[in-house]
Write a protein that holds these residues in place. Structure first.
Motif, PDB file in Angstrom:
ATOM      1  N   THR A  20       3.418  23.573  27.598  1.00 17.79           N
ATOM      2  CA  THR A  20       3.986  21.958  27.177  1.00 17.79           C
ATOM      3  C   THR A  20       4.055  22.651  25.581  1.00 17.79           C
ATOM      4  N   HIS A  21       3.709  23.294  25.208  1.00 18.50           N
ATOM      5  CA  HIS A  21       4.046  23.325  23.513  1.00 18.50           C
ATOM      6  C   HIS A  21       5.184  24.741  23.065  1.00 18.50           C
ATOM      7  N   ASP A  22       6.655  24.180  23.399  1.00 18.28           N
ATOM      8  CA  ASP A  22       7.610  24.605  22.840  1.00 18.28           C
ATOM      9  C   ASP A  22       8.651  24.537  22.283  1.00 18.28           C
ATOM     10  N   PHE A  23       8.203  24.369  21.152  1.00 22.76           N
ATOM     11  CA  PHE A  23       8.460  24.267  19.617  1.00 22.76           C
ATOM     12  C   PHE A  23       7.412  25.455  18.691  1.00 22.76           C
ATOM     13  N   GLY A  24       8.031  26.383  18.133  1.00 24.25           N
ATOM     14  CA  GLY A  24       6.859  27.059  17.461  1.00 24.25           C
ATOM     15  C   GLY A  24       7.913  27.303  15.851  1.00 24.25           C
ATOM     16  N   GLN A  25       7.524  28.449  15.437  1.00 29.84           N
ATOM     17  CA  GLN A  25       7.771  29.388  14.168  1.00 29.84           C
ATOM     18  C   GLN A  25       8.023  30.593  14.710  1.00 29.84           C
ATOM     19  N   LEU A  26       9.064  31.104  14.344  1.00 31.64           N
ATOM     20  CA  LEU A  26       8.957  32.848  14.560  1.00 31.64           C
ATOM     21  C   LEU A  26       9.614  33.440  12.860  1.00 31.64           C
ATOM     22  N   ALA A  27       8.611  34.568  12.501  1.00 30.41           N
ATOM     23  CA  ALA A  27       8.548  35.420  11.881  1.00 30.41           C
ATOM     24  C   ALA A  27       8.772  36.786  11.330  1.00 30.41           C
ATOM     25  N   VAL A  28       9.460  36.654  10.560  1.00 32.04           N
ATOM     26  CA  VAL A  28      10.039  37.698  10.420  1.00 32.04           C
ATOM     27  C   VAL A  28       9.999  38.564   9.523  1.00 32.04           C
ATOM     28  N   ASN A  29      10.002  40.112   9.791  1.00 37.25           N
ATOM     29  CA  ASN A  29       9.937  41.076   8.066  1.00 37.25           C
ATOM     30  C   ASN A  29      10.755  40.935   7.765  1.00 37.25           C
ATOM     31  N   GLY A  30      10.666  40.047   5.977  1.00 38.66           N
ATOM     32  CA  GLY A  30      12.071  40.335   5.136  1.00 38.66           C
ATOM     33  C   GLY A  30      11.802  41.710   4.506  1.00 38.66           C
ATOM     34  N   PRO A  31      13.101  41.609   3.449  1.00 42.66           N
ATOM     35  CA  PRO A  31      12.870  43.164   3.066  1.00 42.66           C
ATOM     36  C   PRO A  31      12.216  42.700   2.212  1.00 42.66           C
ATOM     37  N   PRO A  32      12.323  44.244   1.416  1.00 42.20           N
ATOM     38  CA  PRO A  32      11.014  45.377   0.522  1.00 42.20           C
ATOM     39  C   PRO A  32      10.963  44.304  -0.423  1.00 42.20           C
ATOM     40  N   GLY A  33       9.887  44.112  -0.727  1.00 46.89           N
ATOM     41  CA  GLY A  33       9.595  42.733  -2.168  1.00 46.89           C
ATOM     42  C   GLY A  33       9.773  41.300  -1.536  1.00 46.89           C
ATOM     43  N   GLU A  34      10.029  41.837  -0.258  1.00 49.46           N
ATOM     44  CA  GLU A  34      10.267  39.617   0.056  1.00 49.46           C
ATOM     45  C   GLU A  34       9.692  39.303   1.185  1.00 49.46           C
ATOM     46  N   PRO A  35       9.091  37.608   0.567  1.00 47.28           N
ATOM     47  CA  PRO A  35       8.650  37.454   1.636  1.00 47.28           C
ATOM     48  C   PRO A  35       9.055  37.622   3.014  1.00 47.28           C
ATOM     49  N   PRO A  36       7.902  36.990   4.055  1.00 47.88           N
ATOM     50  CA  PRO A  36       8.581  37.388   5.730  1.00 47.88           C
ATOM     51  C   PRO A  36       9.446  35.328   5.763  1.00 47.88           C
ATOM     52  N   PHE A  37      10.964  35.621   6.836  1.00 48.94           N
ATOM     53  CA  PHE A  37      11.394  34.973   6.963  1.00 48.94           C
ATOM     54  C   PHE A  37      10.812  34.361   8.228  1.00 48.94           C
ATOM     55  N   VAL A  38      10.477  32.912   8.237  1.00 54.63           N
ATOM     56  CA  VAL A  38      10.037  32.011   8.837  1.00 54.63           C
ATOM     57  C   VAL A  38      11.604  30.285   9.497  1.00 54.63           C
ATOM     58  N   GLN A  39      11.286  30.470  10.450  1.00 54.94           N
ATOM     59  CA  GLN A  39      12.542  29.905  11.277  1.00 54.94           C
ATOM     60  C   GLN A  39      11.613  28.983  12.774  1.00 54.94           C
ATOM     61  N   PRO A  40      11.748  27.533  11.733  1.00 59.84           N
ATOM     62  CA  PRO A  40      10.739  26.462  13.546  1.00 59.84           C
ATOM     63  C   PRO A  40      12.705  26.457  14.168  1.00 59.84           C
ATOM     64  N   LEU A  41      11.585  26.308  16.298  1.00 57.16           N
ATOM     65  CA  LEU A  41      12.675  26.782  16.674  1.00 57.16           C
ATOM     66  C   LEU A  41      11.906  26.667  17.964  1.00 57.16           C
ATOM     67  N   VAL A  72       8.521  41.027  15.156  1.00 58.14           N
ATOM     68  CA  VAL A  72       8.986  39.559  15.551  1.00 58.14           C
ATOM     69  C   VAL A  72       7.000  38.664  15.513  1.00 58.14           C
ATOM     70  N   LEU A  73       6.815  38.061  15.223  1.00 57.53           N
ATOM     71  CA  LEU A  73       5.500  37.439  15.392  1.00 57.53           C
ATOM     72  C   LEU A  73       6.586  35.476  16.044  1.00 57.53           C
ATOM     73  N   LEU A  74       5.667  35.234  17.021  1.00 56.36           N
ATOM     74  CA  LEU A  74       6.385  33.566  17.162  1.00 56.36           C
ATOM     75  C   LEU A  74       4.833  32.967  17.103  1.00 56.36           C
ATOM     76  N   SER A  75       5.022  31.849  16.250  1.00 52.91           N
ATOM     77  CA  SER A  75       3.564  30.880  16.116  1.00 52.91           C
ATOM     78  C   SER A  75       3.965  29.366  16.964  1.00 52.91           C
ATOM     79  N   VAL A  76       2.284  29.327  17.348  1.00 48.30           N
ATOM     80  CA  VAL A  76       2.652  28.131  17.885  1.00 48.30           C
ATOM     81  C   VAL A  76       1.354  27.251  17.822  1.00 48.30           C
ATOM     82  N   VAL A  77       1.658  25.890  17.103  1.00 46.03           N
ATOM     83  CA  VAL A  77       0.189  25.635  16.695  1.00 46.03           C
ATOM     84  C   VAL A  77       0.199  24.296  16.962  1.00 46.03           C
ATOM     85  N   ASP A  78      -0.808  23.130  17.624  1.00 50.18           N
ATOM     86  CA  ASP A  78      -0.710  21.587  17.757  1.00 50.18           C
ATOM     87  C   ASP A  78      -1.987  21.345  17.750  1.00 50.18           C
ATOM     88  N   ASP A  79      -1.748  20.082  18.479  1.00 51.78           N
ATOM     89  CA  ASP A  79      -3.256  19.501  18.835  1.00 51.78           C
ATOM     90  C   ASP A  79      -4.750  19.714  17.323  1.00 51.78           C
TER      91      ASP A  79
END
Length: 211
Positions: A20-41, A72-79
């Motif tokens: 019942t919690h189907d909205f999160g953030q997908l974290a993907v490693n960025g290029p060297p020297g760059e932070p990760p990409f984080v995409q809400p979806l 990659v990492l799919l992270s879901v936080v709520d409540d």
């Protein structure tokens, strides 16, 4: 994510919660020297297949990063809820000595990402998502080359996220005394902010655990 023994789900609570919690953030490693990409979806999780499915627009900058590093990492936080310090003071302790804290539920899915570009396969993936979010129907099914969605398939790419590891944390005062837990539950009920009721439900459900 640090997970103490008293914050670890003791059953399949995380699966029920994730359903019942189907909205999160997908974290993907960025290029060297760059932070990760984080995409809400939005995503649809399939417990039997151990995968989540979603899609993103073709111009999304995540695609080169995913193809370069598909773990990659799919992270879901709520409540979640903030607990004032006085609520946590143990009996016999001055209220001002109580330690404020955060309550929350979090599930992290470590995944192997599989990009879906075939139009027919994308249509199947989209129909799985729509079936999850609109089980009552009301929308046409996607089919490659067919109206109304066939012509739109070229503008997206699908993602199958094969789950390889699950980390779940339900931080709801599991190490606190029953007196403190009762006070926290009463405080959440009286305060009545957004998510307080959901947090209170977890506090009442998760009994104390001895570390």
């Amino acid at each position: 994510m640090l997970i103490h023994p008293w914050d670890t789900p003791r059953d399949d609570t995380w699966r029920q919660w994730l359903a019942t919690h189907d909205f999160g953030q997908l974290a993907v490693n960025g290029p060297p020297g760059e932070p990760p990409f984080v995409q809400p979806l939005h995503f649809a999780y399939d417990a039997e297949r151990r995968e989540a499915v979603t899609h993103l627009a073709r111009p999304n900058p995540l695609w080169p990063a995913i193809e370069s590093a598909p773990d990659v990492l799919l992270s879901v936080v709520d409540d979640y809820a903030f607990v004032p310090g006085p609520w946590q003071a143990e009996p016999g302790t001055p209220p001002e000595h109580g330690v404020p804290t955060s309550l929350y539920a979090a599930v992290q899915l470590r995944c192997r990402a599989h990009v879906v570009d075939d139009p027919t396969e994308k249509a199947v993936l989209l129909n799985r998502q729509v079936g999850h979010f609109q089980p009552e129907g009301g929308s046409a099914r996607a089919a490659a080359g067919e109206a109304p969605y066939g012509r739109l398939l070229s503008g997206i790419r699908g993602l199958r996220l094969e789950v390889t590891e699950v980390r779940a944390k339900f931080k709801y005062a599991g190490k606190r005394s029953q007196a403190v837990r009762d006070r926290v539950a009463t405080g959440l009920e009286d305060r009545g902010r957004a998510r307080d009721a959901a947090a209170r439900g977890h506090v009442l459900r998760v009994g104390p655990t001895t570390p």
